[in-house]
Every structure is written in structure tokens, then in C-alpha cells.
Design a protein around this motif. Sequence first.
Motif, mmCIF file in Angstrom:
data_model
loop_
_atom_site.group_PDB
_atom_site.id
_atom_site.type_symbol
_atom_site.label_atom_id
_atom_site.label_comp_id
_atom_site.label_asym_id
_atom_site.label_seq_id
_atom_site.Cartn_x
_atom_site.Cartn_y
_atom_site.Cartn_z
ATOM 1 N N LEU A 8 -9.264 18.310 4.512
ATOM 2 C CA LEU A 8 -8.487 17.615 3.486
ATOM 3 C C LEU A 8 -8.820 16.129 3.497
ATOM 4 N N GLN A 9 -9.325 15.643 2.364
ATOM 5 C CA GLN A 9 -9.653 14.228 2.268
ATOM 6 C C GLN A 9 -8.406 13.437 1.898
ATOM 7 N N ALA A 10 -8.109 12.394 2.694
ATOM 8 C CA ALA A 10 -6.884 11.620 2.510
ATOM 9 C C ALA A 10 -7.112 10.282 1.826
ATOM 10 N N THR A 11 -8.268 9.659 2.027
ATOM 11 C CA THR A 11 -8.583 8.409 1.339
ATOM 12 C C THR A 11 -9.988 8.501 0.762
ATOM 13 N N PHE A 12 -10.201 7.715 -0.292
ATOM 14 C CA PHE A 12 -11.441 7.833 -1.058
ATOM 15 C C PHE A 12 -12.036 6.436 -1.293
ATOM 16 N N GLY A 13 -13.098 6.121 -0.549
ATOM 17 C CA GLY A 13 -13.860 4.906 -0.783
ATOM 18 C C GLY A 13 -13.047 3.631 -0.749
ATOM 19 N N VAL A 14 -12.171 3.491 0.216
ATOM 20 C CA VAL A 14 -11.279 2.333 0.255
ATOM 21 C C VAL A 14 -12.020 1.091 0.750
ATOM 22 N N ASP A 15 -11.914 0.026 -0.032
ATOM 23 C CA ASP A 15 -12.376 -1.308 0.358
ATOM 24 C C ASP A 15 -11.147 -2.195 0.549
ATOM 25 N N LEU A 16 -11.125 -2.913 1.674
ATOM 26 C CA LEU A 16 -9.956 -3.736 1.991
ATOM 27 C C LEU A 16 -10.393 -4.800 2.985
ATOM 28 N N HIS A 17 -9.811 -5.989 2.879
ATOM 29 C CA HIS A 17 -10.116 -7.010 3.873
ATOM 30 C C HIS A 17 -8.876 -7.832 4.186
ATOM 31 N N VAL A 18 -8.873 -8.400 5.389
ATOM 32 C CA VAL A 18 -7.795 -9.267 5.855
ATOM 33 C C VAL A 18 -8.429 -10.509 6.454
ATOM 34 N N GLU A 19 -7.993 -11.661 5.987
ATOM 35 C CA GLU A 19 -8.491 -12.915 6.523
ATOM 36 C C GLU A 19 -7.656 -13.338 7.736
ATOM 37 N N GLU A 20 -8.228 -14.202 8.564
ATOM 38 C CA GLU A 20 -7.481 -14.703 9.718
ATOM 39 C C GLU A 20 -6.240 -15.452 9.248
ATOM 40 N N GLY A 21 -5.107 -15.164 9.880
ATOM 41 C CA GLY A 21 -3.860 -15.818 9.548
ATOM 42 C C GLY A 21 -3.164 -15.289 8.321
ATOM 43 N N GLU A 22 -3.702 -14.234 7.728
ATOM 44 C CA GLU A 22 -3.168 -13.716 6.475
ATOM 45 C C GLU A 22 -2.216 -12.549 6.723
ATOM 46 N N ALA A 23 -1.265 -12.372 5.804
ATOM 47 C CA ALA A 23 -0.420 -11.182 5.784
ATOM 48 C C ALA A 23 -0.755 -10.383 4.533
ATOM 49 N N VAL A 24 -1.109 -9.124 4.735
ATOM 50 C CA VAL A 24 -1.502 -8.232 3.642
ATOM 51 C C VAL A 24 -0.566 -7.041 3.626
ATOM 52 N N ALA A 25 -0.054 -6.698 2.449
ATOM 53 C CA ALA A 25 0.839 -5.549 2.301
ATOM 54 C C ALA A 25 0.099 -4.369 1.701
ATOM 55 N N LEU A 26 0.404 -3.175 2.206
ATOM 56 C CA LEU A 26 -0.071 -1.924 1.619
ATOM 57 C C LEU A 26 1.142 -1.211 1.040
ATOM 58 N N ILE A 27 1.132 -1.009 -0.271
ATOM 59 C CA ILE A 27 2.249 -0.343 -0.911
ATOM 60 C C ILE A 27 1.754 0.940 -1.567
ATOM 61 N N GLY A 28 2.690 1.820 -1.879
ATOM 62 C CA GLY A 28 2.366 3.096 -2.499
ATOM 63 C C GLY A 28 3.400 4.134 -2.119
ATOM 64 N N ALA A 29 3.451 5.197 -2.870
ATOM 65 C CA ALA A 29 4.427 6.251 -2.631
ATOM 66 C C ALA A 29 4.093 7.023 -1.349
ATOM 67 N N ASN A 30 5.013 7.862 -0.899
ATOM 68 C CA ASN A 30 4.742 8.752 0.227
ATOM 69 C C ASN A 30 3.500 9.586 -0.063
ATOM 70 N N GLY A 31 2.623 9.689 0.932
ATOM 71 C CA GLY A 31 1.410 10.477 0.761
ATOM 72 C C GLY A 31 0.278 9.741 0.090
ATOM 73 N N ALA A 32 0.441 8.442 -0.169
ATOM 74 C CA ALA A 32 -0.610 7.686 -0.856
ATOM 75 C C ALA A 32 -1.798 7.385 0.048
ATOM 76 N N GLY A 33 -1.591 7.435 1.373
ATOM 77 C CA GLY A 33 -2.686 7.162 2.303
ATOM 78 C C GLY A 33 -2.514 5.887 3.106
#
Length: 235
Positions: free
Chosen positions: A16-41
Motif C-alpha cells: 500500500l502506497q501512502a505518499t506520492f512524490g513528496v517534496d518538502l524542505h525545512v530551513e534552520e530555525g524554521e517552524a513548518v506545519a503539516l496539515i491534512g485530514a486523517n489518513g493524508a500521510g
Amino acid sequence: MTLLALEGVDVFYGDLQATFGVDLHVEEGEAVALIGANGAGKSTLLRAMIGLTPARRGTVTFDGENITRQRCDLVARRGVAIVPEGRRLFASLTVEENLLMGAARARPGPWTLDSVFDLFPAMRDFRHHNAAELSGGQQQMVAVGRALLTNPRLLLCDELSLGLAPKVVGEIYSCFAGIREKGVSIILVEQDIARARSASNRLYCLLKGRVTLEGASDAVSLDDISHAYFGDRRQ
């Protein structure tokens, strides 16, 4: 400087594939939020970052090093810590003993028992209580403190507000500024969109394992978030 980068990340659970080609980055000192419904990955991506469920395709890079398939203990020693959903404390140990579990193989850094108690002053009062005796909010403070005592460069927070009263959640979130002042970047998985926006510099929205929105948290509109969160119902 980019601290963490995901490029084309596909994560599977068996077939079962759960994520598809995700690109994401976090810079030093940064706060990044991941939002989405239940089961979004969202939690799946955290597991890929820490090495609990390695990406089958794509790369995860931390501080310029490829950590895609490294063991989770080695990733932790590099400076990645997680506050897991459900807190996962040792119920029979005291608060202080739970905290010291985080310090057992800590990296050098500013976080000590005293600095964690300064961050959560109420914790001093129940430091000798067993974790099982604490409220959900108190347990969450301990879980955050335990992760900080590893002296991470990147803190992954999975659904900190789940099951907690809004006042308690506010107390925990108010500590993020102090955490970041000590040089810790944060990735925050959160279903409370308003809280996720206010606590982060940037956000990503996931829908069925795909990134449907990325942007500065104070720049994306609620309408944009709604379309990304639920899919564009106009089609």
C-alpha cells in the motif's frame, strides 16, 4: 540554510502506497506545519524522516547528508527527535526518569533538566510523580521535554493537541518560541488549522499522500487551505 529536504518521497506499508512524490524542505530555525485530514500521510512522512518507515523511492537529506534508509537511532544521533502521537511515556517511571531517558544518549547542547523545567515551570512540581498519575496535558509536556533533552536540531511534533483542552494546548504551543530561540527547527503535524498557521512560518497541506498546497502560513487563504484539504469540489 536547508536543514531537512525530502525529494520525490514515496512511502509504502507493504504493497500500500501512502505518499506520492513528496517534496518538502525545512530551513534552520524554521517552524513548518503539516496539515491534512486523517489518513493524508502526515504521520507517515514523520516516520520517513526519522527512519521508522523508510522511503522506498526518493531521498531524505538532513544537513546535507542522505539519511533515507539510515536506522532511526542513527538519525536521532544526528539531531532529529520526535514527540510521538499519544506521548508514549513509561507509565511506571517518574517524570524525571522519563525525561532522563531522553538525556541518556543526548547530543551536546543547551537542553538540560533545568532548562526543560524553566520551559515548563509546572513540571518541577510533579517531577517525582509517576507518569501514569499525570493529566494528558502534563504528559504532553513531559513528552516534549524528553525529546528536547536529546538536544535535537529538528523536533518533529505529531498531533500535540490531540485530546487536550484548548487552554492546555495553548500553554504548550506558547513554548515554541523559546524552543526555536535555542536553535531548534520544528515540524508540526496538526489538524487544528488556525493553530498550525499561527505556530509556523510555512505550511504544507497533504491530501491522500500528495502535497496539495505549500506556502507562507500567513499568506495562504482559508479558501486555498479548504480546497487543498478537501480537494477542489468545483470540478
